[in-house]
Scaffold this active site. Structure first.
Site, PDB file in Angstrom:
ATOM      1  N   LYS A   1       0.844  -1.199   0.000  1.00 30.08           N
ATOM      2  CA  LYS A   1       0.000   0.000   0.000  1.00 30.08           C
ATOM      3  C   LYS A   1       0.886   1.259   0.000  1.00 30.08           C
ATOM      4  CE  LYS A   1      -3.874  -2.320   2.385  1.00 30.08           C
ATOM      5  NZ  LYS A   1      -4.590  -2.470   3.677  1.00 30.08           N
TER       6      LYS A   1
ATOM      7  N   ASN B   1      -1.731  -0.126   7.260  1.00 33.51           N
ATOM      8  CA  ASN B   1      -1.089  -1.386   7.665  1.00 33.51           C
ATOM      9  C   ASN B   1      -0.185  -1.975   6.579  1.00 33.51           C
ATOM     10  OD1 ASN B   1      -3.145  -2.156   6.009  1.00 33.51           O
ATOM     11  ND2 ASN B   1      -4.229  -3.417   7.499  1.00 33.51           N
TER      12      ASN B   1
ATOM     13  N   ARG C   1      -0.912 -14.543   4.509  1.00 34.66           N
ATOM     14  CA  ARG C   1      -1.630 -13.911   5.631  1.00 34.66           C
ATOM     15  C   ARG C   1      -0.793 -14.016   6.901  1.00 34.66           C
ATOM     16  NH1 ARG C   1      -6.251 -10.821   4.490  1.00 34.66           N
ATOM     17  NH2 ARG C   1      -6.958 -11.193   6.610  1.00 34.66           N
TER      18      ARG C   1
ATOM     19  N   THR D   1      -4.999  -7.658  10.776  1.00 33.65           N
ATOM     20  CA  THR D   1      -5.345  -6.345  10.212  1.00 33.65           C
ATOM     21  C   THR D   1      -4.795  -5.160  11.012  1.00 33.65           C
ATOM     22  OG1 THR D   1      -7.377  -7.341   9.380  1.00 33.65           O
ATOM     23  CG2 THR D   1      -7.302  -4.934   9.448  1.00 33.65           C
TER      24      THR D   1
ATOM     25  N   HIS E   1      -1.743  -5.279   1.557  1.00 37.31           N
ATOM     26  CA  HIS E   1      -2.984  -6.036   1.394  1.00 37.31           C
ATOM     27  C   HIS E   1      -2.604  -7.478   1.085  1.00 37.31           C
ATOM     28  CE1 HIS E   1      -6.741  -7.644  -0.060  1.00 37.31           C
ATOM     29  NE2 HIS E   1      -6.075  -8.094  -1.106  1.00 37.31           N
TER      30      HIS E   1
ATOM     31  N   ARG F   1       3.020  -6.410   9.417  1.00 37.12           N
ATOM     32  CA  ARG F   1       2.192  -5.396  10.078  1.00 37.12           C
ATOM     33  C   ARG F   1       2.589  -5.186  11.538  1.00 37.12           C
ATOM     34  NH1 ARG F   1      -3.541  -7.507   7.539  1.00 37.12           N
ATOM     35  NH2 ARG F   1      -3.566  -6.225   5.646  1.00 37.12           N
TER      36      ARG F   1
HETATM   37  P1  ADP Z   1      -7.313  -7.287   5.851  1.00 29.37           P
HETATM   38  O1  ADP Z   1      -6.579  -6.271   5.014  1.00 29.37           O
HETATM   39  O2  ADP Z   1      -6.482  -7.733   7.034  1.00 29.37           O
HETATM   40  O3  ADP Z   1      -7.885  -8.440   5.062  1.00 29.37           O
HETATM   41  P2  ADP Z   1     -10.019  -6.229   5.987  1.00 29.37           P
HETATM   42  O4  ADP Z   1     -10.300  -6.915   4.699  1.00 29.37           O
HETATM   43  O5  ADP Z   1     -10.947  -6.499   7.129  1.00 29.37           O
HETATM   44  O6  ADP Z   1      -8.543  -6.518   6.519  1.00 29.37           O
HETATM   45  O7  ADP Z   1      -9.986  -4.655   5.762  1.00 29.37           O
HETATM   46  C1  ADP Z   1      -9.341  -4.100   4.645  1.00 29.37           C
HETATM   47  C2  ADP Z   1      -8.503  -2.902   5.026  1.00 29.37           C
HETATM   48  O8  ADP Z   1      -9.353  -1.859   5.518  1.00 29.37           O
HETATM   49  C3  ADP Z   1      -7.522  -3.131   6.162  1.00 29.37           C
HETATM   50  O9  ADP Z   1      -6.324  -3.735   5.731  1.00 29.37           O
HETATM   51  C4  ADP Z   1      -7.316  -1.731   6.691  1.00 29.37           C
HETATM   52  O10 ADP Z   1      -6.395  -1.002   5.915  1.00 29.37           O
HETATM   53  C5  ADP Z   1      -8.695  -1.106   6.512  1.00 29.37           C
HETATM   54  N1  ADP Z   1      -9.553  -1.174   7.722  1.00 29.37           N
HETATM   55  C6  ADP Z   1     -10.173  -2.260   8.221  1.00 29.37           C
HETATM   56  N2  ADP Z   1     -10.932  -1.949   9.297  1.00 29.37           N
HETATM   57  C7  ADP Z   1     -10.808  -0.612   9.479  1.00 29.37           C
HETATM   58  C8  ADP Z   1     -11.347   0.328  10.415  1.00 29.37           C
HETATM   59  N3  ADP Z   1     -12.176  -0.039  11.379  1.00 29.37           N
HETATM   60  N4  ADP Z   1     -10.987   1.615  10.295  1.00 29.37           N
HETATM   61  C9  ADP Z   1     -10.158   2.010   9.317  1.00 29.37           C
HETATM   62  N5  ADP Z   1      -9.626   1.190   8.403  1.00 29.37           N
HETATM   63  C10 ADP Z   1      -9.926  -0.111   8.468  1.00 29.37           C
HETATM   64 MG    MG Z   2      -9.405  -8.467   3.569  1.00 28.00          MG
END
Ligand code: ADP
Ligand code: MG
Length: 193
Positions: free
Chosen positions: A9, A151, A114, A120, A154, A131
């Site tokens: 990102k 973070n 992962r 996350t 992706h 992360r």
């Molecule tokens: P991951 O990337 O771990 O699969 P998700 O698919 O749940 O996580 O969410 C996608 C992305 O959205 C996260 O990597 C993060 O950058 C952002 N994100 C998730 N939850 C929140 C939140 N509550 N507030 C702000 N950003 C969030």
């Molecule tokens: Mg996701």
């Protein structure tokens, strides 16, 4: 053999962590089969996060649970409303600057990637994960400033999601098929006999 999408990102690019992030996947035994640098637009971000029609609600629920686990009150009790806010914030975040999408291939690639990325929220991600190692970012910090959680990377959540995400980010011809001689050590039944 599974394929999975990783996107470094804009914060990962700006923090000069491209090499470090790639190193971790490369050393894990996975094979790099596609890589580029590009600027994403909001349309791509929207498509990417709505591949799973339930993502909006899931992301909302996950945030609410995280607040509750820490004994804190979430900023919003409605997971769908919260999820929609997150999607809006992700559009700004992911389009801020160049990103580095790539495809990694190998046995259990989705799960492996992962694991290397960590959970996350960086603050609760384990040390030794991308992360967990490079940023003190938390739900509270991000929500307090009404922005996405920064973070760094992706990673696809499942093999089916990965397939659709890869199609969205890459053309077929950009995905390489080649042999890595290293792979015989990892996979060949006959290697040590
Ligand atoms: P991951 O990337 O771990 O699969 P998700 O698919 O749940 O996580 O969410 C996608 C992305 O959205 C996260 O990597 C993060 O950058 C952002 N994100 C998730 N939850 C929140 C939140 N509550 N507030 C702000 N950003 C969030
Ligand atoms: Mg996701």
């Amino acid at each position: 053999m599974e394929k999975t999408l990783v996107v470094i990102k804009p914060d990962g690019v700006q923090r000069n962590l491209i090499g470090e992030i790639i190193r971790r996947f490369e050393q894990s035994g996975l094979k790099l089969v596609a890589l580029k640098m590009m600027q994403a637009d909001e349309n791509l971000v929207e498509k990417h996060y709505t591949i799973d029609p339930e993502w909006v609600e899931k992301v909302g629920k996950k945030s609410i649970e995280s607040y509750k686990k820490k004994g804190l009150t979430p900023p919003n009790d409605d997971p769908i409303a919260l999820g929609k806010d997150v999607l809006g914030r992700l559009k700004k975040y992911i389009t801020f600057g160049p990103v580095v999408p790539m495809v990694w291939q190998g046995s259990q690639a989705v799960e492996m990637v992962r694991k290397i990325c960590g959970s996350t929220e960086p603050l609760s991600a384990l040390l030794g994960t991308i992360r967990g190692d490079y940023t003190p970012e938390s739900y509270q910090l991000a929500d307090g400033d009404e922005r996405a959680i920064r973070n760094l990377v992706h990673a696809s959540g499942s093999a089916e999601e990965a397939e659709k995400e890869i199609e969205l980010w890459f053309e077929k011809k950009e995905i390489m098929e080649y042999r890595l001689f290293r792979d015989s050590i990892i996979y060949d039944k006959e290697w040590d006999v």
